[in-house]
Enzyme design. Structure first.
Site, short mmCIF file in Angstrom:
data_model
loop_
_atom_site.label_atom_id
_atom_site.label_comp_id
_atom_site.label_asym_id
_atom_site.label_seq_id
_atom_site.Cartn_x
_atom_site.Cartn_y
_atom_site.Cartn_z
N GLN A 1 0.82 -1.20 0.00
CA GLN A 1 0.00 0.00 0.00
C GLN A 1 0.86 1.27 0.00
OE1 GLN A 1 -3.26 0.49 -0.12
NE2 GLN A 1 -3.54 2.56 0.65
N ASP B 1 -8.36 0.39 -7.31
CA ASP B 1 -6.89 0.37 -7.29
C ASP B 1 -6.30 -0.81 -8.08
OD1 ASP B 1 -6.30 2.68 -5.99
OD2 ASP B 1 -6.00 1.79 -4.02
N HIS C 1 -2.74 5.51 -13.01
CA HIS C 1 -3.15 4.18 -12.55
C HIS C 1 -4.67 4.03 -12.58
CE1 HIS C 1 -3.74 6.22 -8.61
NE2 HIS C 1 -4.63 5.28 -8.43
#
Length: 627
Positions: free
Chosen positions: A149, A207, A233
């Protein structure tokens, strides 16, 4: 279970078992299975089977059943029925509509739709819908288990070992919490089961597109490996989501749970990365997945309007927990006070006026996390070193993608099959490789493991209004080399490639703007009216500025003599550029700092200067007083 007489008044039925209210999901599933002798899932019922179920559940009024027959309501439409839609069908009594929705809602506990429970250290035991579980149990989602993370921050904070996988679970859970709260609090919003599932899927998959070491890949590696490439992203998350659906054959599963393939998949992708198509007319509604009446749904996962979203709520709580830093924001209070109000010509999520101070605390927490952890000087230089290693290894790494085509670390993002295989594991792949071509990259990674890191020469700040742009960054190292102090006698050869200049923009999430200015509030005297609250109405102790630029300079050479000389170069460069004096400037370069008049101002002189309003010597306003 509740039964209704002809007047719609509820009466208590005899329980099916002494422990009817404490049944496990499996037992509840069996109970519903028994109520449906045909063994069909309720979503496959036709109108007559649905009416038969309602009749057996105690809704025996012929007029009521006639409403369902006339409107051709089948089991597939049950998840989307709302109180207002029942009223439009002709079912007027409020109590009857509520009892109907309660009864029909229990069908979600059938044997097919048993939820899965995850024990999360942040949110406790969280339940996931079976459709979400099908998405979680795919290689594309499981890949997130192997991406840290916080990237290189783990090398500074030993507890920061959590991954994108658990963060994504948390965001999906919080997205469901918030949208269900709005559904219960404001039935007039017509939030249905499709909306809830789509918002949760967006939270779960937002994500998917992160590369190795999270933001290091898109923020450091890609700009150097592929300069000029406009890639984020978020777009990779959309591409990976499409790949996840296609490669795992999930379209029939999405339809099975009531989602509309084109409309709902577009809605999910829009929540992750914004509008799919750019509208030429600014007055047009830019989204395809949901109409303007449901504009508030786009503010749950990634709020482009003010930055208050469930993504932040999870990583604030999760990162603070693992970093050992206090989290000053309580998302539970925000959920308690969240309401949708009309803001200009759209519907937006608002909160109570008394919560404005807590929102400033939230953005302050974000800033503190960046200063103390995300932009930690050692963590940043470790990410820079990993980036250097990946750049040296890039020409020699091969990742097999679709149709057997091979990709590099920098090009794997073009093919989602190859990108699925690209995780933090690339670090160990390079470190333990037998390829002689990877020797240079291995040396850098070995230095990281042995803590033989590039040395930080110091930190400075740019004056407001003359911040360094992206275009100027490439020439900064050369500027430092030409800033040799005239008092320097040592003969140490320094080149531009010996220096690394890290330019960091710290802000409250919206560059120089105050994000709270974009938040709307309501007060208890009129909960439907959205209002703005200015900073002056809150407190005089809030920050005056909401962004600053921090510059850190590192040296790749680590011997003591070179470092001492390089520090002098750095100090002289700060003097030439009129940057702030590095905190240890008087100690490491006592012969240089007295030469800069603006760096030698005591408290009395500051007061005198502020009265004269001298722009050249006026001290910078800081975000917070750190004393």
């Amino acid at each position: 279970m509740w039964h209704c007489n002809k007047e719609g008044a509820p009466k208590r039925a005899r329980p099916t078992s002494p422990a009817d209210g404490l049944q496990t999901p499996e037992k509840r599933a069996c109970a519903w299975h028994a109520a449906d002798p045909g063994g069909l899932h309720p979503r496959h019922w036709d109108t007559e089977q649905l009416c038969d179920f309602l009749w057996r559940s105690g809704f025996e009024d012929p007029a009521l059943l006639s409403c369902f027959r006339e409107n051709k309501i089948t089991g597939s439409t049950l998840p989307y029925l709302t109180k207002s839609e029942l009223e439009e069908m002709g079912i007027r009594p409020v109590g009857l509509r509520l009892n109907l929705l309660t009864c029909l809602g229990k069908l979600g506990q059938s044997h097919v739709d048993i939820t899965k429970v995850f024990n999360d250290p942040i949110h406790g035991h969280i339940e996931m819908h079976p459709l979400l579980v099908r998405i979680i149990d795919t290689p594309q989602f499981q890949r997130l288990r192997y991406i840290k993370q916080l990237g290189g921050t783990y090398y500074v904070f030993p507890g920061a070992s959590h991954n994108r996988f658990e963060h994504s679970l948390g965001v999906g859970y919080l997205a469901g919490r918030l949208i269900r709260t709005l559904q219960e609090r404001q039935p007039e919003l017509n939030i249905n089961q499709r909306d809830i599932l789509c918002v949760q899927i967006a939270g779960l998959c937002h994500d998917l597109g992160h590369g190795p070491f999270s933001h290091m890949y898109d923020g450091r590696f890609i700009p150097l490996a592929r300069p000029g490439l406009k890639w984020k992203h978020e777009q990779a998350s959309v591409n990976m989501f499409e790949h996840l659906i296609a490669s795992n054959g999930l379209k029939p599963i999405l339809e099975y749970y009531g989602l509309k393939l084109d409309e709902d998949i577009d809605f999910i992708k829009e929540q992750i990365a914004g509008p799919i198509e750019t509208k030429t007319d600014d007055t047009m509604w830019p989204y395809c997945g949901r109409p303007k009446e449901k504009s508030f749904l786009y503010e749950i996962v990634a709020n482009k309007r003010c930055g208050i979203d469930v993504d932040k709520w999870d990583y604030f709580a999760r990162d603070c927990y693992h970093l050992g830093i206090q989290n000053n924001f309580d998302y539970e209070r925000f959920i308690k006070f969240a309401r949708v109000c009309q803001v200009e010509n759209k519907k937006s999520i608002c909160t109570r006026d008394k919560e404005v101070g807590n929102l400033y605390d939230m953005f302050h927490t974000r800033n503190c996390l960046h200063r103390r952890a995300y932009q930690h000087k050692v963590g940043n230089i470790i990410e820079t070193m990993i980036t250097d290693a990946l750049l040296k290894a890039d020409p020699f790494i091969r990742i097999k993608g679709s149709e057997g085509k091979e990709y590099k670390i920098s090009t794997a993002l073009e093919d989602m099959e190859a990108y699925t295989k690209l995780t933090d594991e690339i670090f160990l792949k390079i470190l333990y490789s037998d390829q002689p071509e990877l020797n240079e990259a291995q040396e850098i990674l070995c230095k990281i493991e042995q803590r033989d890191l590039y040395k930080c020469l110091g930190e400075t700040h740019t004056p407001e209004g003359i911040e360094i742009t992206k275009e100027q960054c490439d020439g900064l190292a050369a500027e430092i080399v030409t800033s040799k102090p005239v008092t320097l006698s040592q003969e140490v050869e320094l080149k531009a490639e010996d220096f690394i200049v890290d330019v960091i923009n710290m802000d409250y999430g919206m560059e120089k703007k105050n994000p709270v200015n974009n938040v709307r509030f309501y007060c208890k005297s009129d909960i439907t009216q959205a209002i703005r609250i200015t900073k002056e109405q809150v407190s005089k102790l809030l920050p005056e500025k909401f962004a600053e630029q921090v510059i850190r300079v590192y040296c790749k050479k680590t011997d003591e003599k070179t470092i001492n000389v390089a520090i002098k170069y750095f100090i002289q460069w700060c003097m030439n550029k009129n940057f702030t004096k590095p905190q240890d400037g008087d100690v490491v370069a006592p012969e240089l700092t007295p030469m800069k008049a603006g760096w030698n101002v005591d408290e009395d002189d500051e007061k005198h200067i502020s009265k004269k309003n001298s722009p050249a010597l006026k001290p910078r306003t800081r975000l917070f007083d750190d004393s």
